[in-house]
Motif scaffolding. Structure first.
Motif, PDB file in Angstrom:
ATOM      1  N   GLN A  96      -6.919   0.542  39.512  1.00 42.06           N
ATOM      2  CA  GLN A  96      -6.307  -0.605  40.149  1.00 42.06           C
ATOM      3  C   GLN A  96      -6.872  -0.818  41.549  1.00 42.06           C
ATOM      4  OE1 GLN A  96      -2.161  -0.421  41.467  1.00 42.06           O
ATOM      5  NE2 GLN A  96      -1.842  -2.317  40.282  1.00 42.06           N
ATOM      6  N   VAL A  97      -6.947   0.247  42.356  1.00 49.53           N
ATOM      7  CA  VAL A  97      -7.493   0.189  43.705  1.00 49.53           C
ATOM      8  C   VAL A  97      -8.654   1.169  43.787  1.00 49.53           C
ATOM      9  CG1 VAL A  97      -7.067   0.534  46.158  1.00 49.53           C
ATOM     10  CG2 VAL A  97      -5.300  -0.476  44.712  1.00 49.53           C
ATOM     11  N   GLN A  98      -9.779   0.682  44.286  1.00 47.06           N
ATOM     12  CA  GLN A  98     -10.950   1.516  44.496  1.00 47.06           C
ATOM     13  C   GLN A  98     -11.372   1.435  45.956  1.00 47.06           C
ATOM     14  OE1 GLN A  98     -13.753   0.018  41.567  1.00 47.06           O
ATOM     15  NE2 GLN A  98     -13.122   1.605  40.105  1.00 47.06           N
ATOM     16  N   LEU A  99     -11.755   2.571  46.515  1.00 48.29           N
ATOM     17  CA  LEU A  99     -12.138   2.668  47.916  1.00 48.29           C
ATOM     18  C   LEU A  99     -13.525   3.282  48.011  1.00 48.29           C
ATOM     19  CD1 LEU A  99      -8.783   4.159  49.265  1.00 48.29           C
ATOM     20  CD2 LEU A  99      -9.459   1.757  49.245  1.00 48.29           C
ATOM     21  N   VAL A 100     -14.385   2.674  48.813  1.00 49.07           N
ATOM     22  CA  VAL A 100     -15.744   3.145  49.010  1.00 49.07           C
ATOM     23  C   VAL A 100     -15.983   3.317  50.502  1.00 49.07           C
ATOM     24  CG1 VAL A 100     -18.184   2.720  48.642  1.00 49.07           C
ATOM     25  CG2 VAL A 100     -16.529   2.001  46.916  1.00 49.07           C
ATOM     26  N   GLU A 101     -16.292   4.547  50.913  1.00 47.58           N
ATOM     27  CA  GLU A 101     -16.476   4.872  52.317  1.00 47.58           C
ATOM     28  C   GLU A 101     -17.953   4.930  52.674  1.00 47.58           C
ATOM     29  OE1 GLU A 101     -12.788   8.025  52.484  1.00 47.58           O
ATOM     30  OE2 GLU A 101     -14.443   8.156  51.047  1.00 47.58           O
ATOM     31  N   SER A 102     -18.234   4.683  53.949  1.00 46.14           N
ATOM     32  CA  SER A 102     -19.589   4.788  54.459  1.00 46.14           C
ATOM     33  C   SER A 102     -19.532   5.036  55.962  1.00 46.14           C
ATOM     34  CB  SER A 102     -20.402   3.527  54.155  1.00 46.14           C
ATOM     35  OG  SER A 102     -19.826   2.389  54.772  1.00 46.14           O
ATOM     36  N   GLY A 103     -20.652   5.423  56.534  1.00 45.79           N
ATOM     37  CA  GLY A 103     -20.772   5.557  57.979  1.00 45.79           C
ATOM     38  C   GLY A 103     -20.796   6.973  58.511  1.00 45.79           C
ATOM     39  N   GLY A 104     -20.560   7.953  57.661  1.00 43.84           N
ATOM     40  CA  GLY A 104     -20.606   9.326  58.118  1.00 43.84           C
ATOM     41  C   GLY A 104     -22.021   9.767  58.423  1.00 43.84           C
ATOM     42  N   GLY A 105     -22.131  10.909  59.082  1.00 43.60           N
ATOM     43  CA  GLY A 105     -23.442  11.427  59.421  1.00 43.60           C
ATOM     44  C   GLY A 105     -23.357  12.539  60.431  1.00 43.60           C
ATOM     45  N   LEU A 106     -24.507  12.862  61.002  1.00 40.68           N
ATOM     46  CA  LEU A 106     -24.642  13.911  61.999  1.00 40.68           C
ATOM     47  C   LEU A 106     -24.798  13.285  63.373  1.00 40.68           C
ATOM     48  CD1 LEU A 106     -25.106  16.912  62.774  1.00 40.68           C
ATOM     49  CD2 LEU A 106     -27.536  16.518  62.287  1.00 40.68           C
ATOM     50  N   VAL A 107     -24.007  13.756  64.326  1.00 37.94           N
ATOM     51  CA  VAL A 107     -24.054  13.215  65.678  1.00 37.94           C
ATOM     52  C   VAL A 107     -23.834  14.343  66.677  1.00 37.94           C
ATOM     53  CG1 VAL A 107     -21.586  12.664  65.737  1.00 37.94           C
ATOM     54  CG2 VAL A 107     -23.184  11.370  67.176  1.00 37.94           C
ATOM     55  N   GLN A 108     -24.415  14.196  67.845  1.00 37.55           N
ATOM     56  CA  GLN A 108     -24.241  15.175  68.907  1.00 37.55           C
ATOM     57  C   GLN A 108     -22.882  14.996  69.579  1.00 37.55           C
ATOM     58  OE1 GLN A 108     -27.439  15.107  71.733  1.00 37.55           O
ATOM     59  NE2 GLN A 108     -26.788  16.970  72.785  1.00 37.55           N
ATOM     60  N   ALA A 109     -22.324  16.075  70.088  1.00 40.90           N
ATOM     61  CA  ALA A 109     -21.064  15.996  70.817  1.00 40.90           C
ATOM     62  C   ALA A 109     -21.143  14.941  71.913  1.00 40.90           C
ATOM     63  CB  ALA A 109     -20.704  17.349  71.409  1.00 40.90           C
ATOM     64  N   GLY A 110     -20.084  14.145  72.018  1.00 47.39           N
ATOM     65  CA  GLY A 110     -20.053  13.046  72.961  1.00 47.39           C
ATOM     66  C   GLY A 110     -20.521  11.725  72.384  1.00 47.39           C
ATOM     67  N   GLY A 111     -21.098  11.759  71.209  1.00 46.99           N
ATOM     68  CA  GLY A 111     -21.585  10.555  70.564  1.00 46.99           C
ATOM     69  C   GLY A 111     -20.502   9.825  69.806  1.00 46.99           C
ATOM     70  N   SER A 153     -11.029  -2.545  46.937  1.00 48.46           N
ATOM     71  CA  SER A 153     -10.932  -3.587  45.927  1.00 48.46           C
ATOM     72  C   SER A 153      -9.714  -3.320  45.055  1.00 48.46           C
ATOM     73  CB  SER A 153     -12.198  -3.664  45.081  1.00 48.46           C
ATOM     74  OG  SER A 153     -12.421  -2.452  44.382  1.00 48.46           O
ATOM     75  N   GLY A 154      -9.146  -4.379  44.526  1.00 47.57           N
ATOM     76  CA  GLY A 154      -7.973  -4.255  43.687  1.00 47.57           C
ATOM     77  C   GLY A 154      -6.933  -5.310  44.029  1.00 47.57           C
ATOM     78  N   ARG A 155      -6.190  -5.708  43.062  1.00 50.04           N
ATOM     79  CA  ARG A 155      -5.272  -6.829  43.221  1.00 50.04           C
ATOM     80  C   ARG A 155      -4.081  -6.522  44.120  1.00 50.04           C
ATOM     81  NH1 ARG A 155      -1.086  -6.339  39.340  1.00 50.04           N
ATOM     82  NH2 ARG A 155      -0.721  -8.603  39.478  1.00 50.04           N
ATOM     83  N   THR A 156      -3.792  -5.256  44.394  1.00 50.77           N
ATOM     84  CA  THR A 156      -2.664  -4.895  45.247  1.00 50.77           C
ATOM     85  C   THR A 156      -3.069  -4.555  46.676  1.00 50.77           C
ATOM     86  OG1 THR A 156      -2.748  -2.554  44.608  1.00 50.77           O
ATOM     87  CG2 THR A 156      -1.398  -4.024  43.257  1.00 50.77           C
ATOM     88  N   PHE A 157      -4.347  -4.672  46.994  1.00 48.98           N
ATOM     89  CA  PHE A 157      -4.822  -4.243  48.297  1.00 48.98           C
ATOM     90  C   PHE A 157      -4.199  -5.018  49.445  1.00 48.98           C
ATOM     91  CE2 PHE A 157      -7.449  -2.777  51.615  1.00 48.98           C
ATOM     92  CZ  PHE A 157      -7.880  -3.890  52.334  1.00 48.98           C
ATOM     93  N   SER A 158      -3.941  -6.308  49.273  1.00 48.01           N
ATOM     94  CA  SER A 158      -3.563  -7.169  50.382  1.00 48.01           C
ATOM     95  C   SER A 158      -2.305  -6.714  51.109  1.00 48.01           C
ATOM     96  CB  SER A 158      -3.391  -8.608  49.891  1.00 48.01           C
ATOM     97  OG  SER A 158      -2.352  -8.698  48.933  1.00 48.01           O
ATOM     98  N   SER A 159      -1.438  -5.977  50.453  1.00 45.70           N
ATOM     99  CA  SER A 159      -0.197  -5.527  51.066  1.00 45.70           C
ATOM    100  C   SER A 159      -0.204  -4.045  51.429  1.00 45.70           C
ATOM    101  CB  SER A 159       0.983  -5.810  50.138  1.00 45.70           C
ATOM    102  OG  SER A 159       0.844  -5.101  48.920  1.00 45.70           O
ATOM    103  N   TYR A 160      -1.328  -3.387  51.290  1.00 42.70           N
ATOM    104  CA  TYR A 160      -1.398  -1.942  51.455  1.00 42.70           C
ATOM    105  C   TYR A 160      -1.625  -1.528  52.898  1.00 42.70           C
ATOM    106  CZ  TYR A 160      -1.447  -0.402  46.569  1.00 42.70           C
ATOM    107  OH  TYR A 160      -1.111  -0.093  45.269  1.00 42.70           O
TER     108      TYR A 160
END
Length: 122
Positions: free
Chosen positions: A1-16, A25-32
């Motif tokens: 019903q609801v599917q979630l796709v994440e992105s943006g992770g990675g390796l970064v130096q402290a302070g970055g 996606s999914g028909r119930t997302f709008s109220s979640y």
């Protein structure tokens, strides 16, 4: 019903900085309510931040308050986590969730993304 796709992770130096995205996606997302948990090796899944559908209410863990900002763009069905001044202790797999109500402790009823790795080096 609801599917979630994440992105943006990675390796970064402290302070970055990194910005995570979670597209839903999914028909119930709008109220979640949507948000983020994280889990480091050998640790339990820990609440990070959450935001209601309207954006009128936001929650942050004390450990990230003042450094992380959660936001959402309902037109894109996407929630974001802007992470600034990252610290080595922020290293974890970050999971996006969606649920009818705010979730501060997992109940088993939430929809979860697959997780994205964030690694902060010292």
């Amino acid at each position: 019903q609801v599917q979630l796709v994440e992105s943006g992770g990675g390796l970064v130096q402290a302070g970055g900085s990194l910005r995570l995205s979670c597209a839903a996606s999914g028909r119930t997302f709008s109220s979640y309510t949507m948000g983020w948990f994280r889990q480091a090796p050998g640790k339990e899944r820990e609440f990070v931040a959450a935001i209601t559908w309207s954006g009128s209410s936001l929650w942050y863990a004390d450990s990230v308050k003042g450094r992380f900002t959660i936001s959402r763009d309902n037109a894109k069905n996407t929630v974001y986590l802007q992470m600034n001044n990252l610290k080595p202790e922020d290293t974890a797999v970050y999971y996006c969730y969606a649920a009818p109500r705010v979730v501060l402790v997992p109940t088993g009823l939430e929809h979860w993304g697959q997780g994205t790795q964030v690694t902060v080096s010292s």
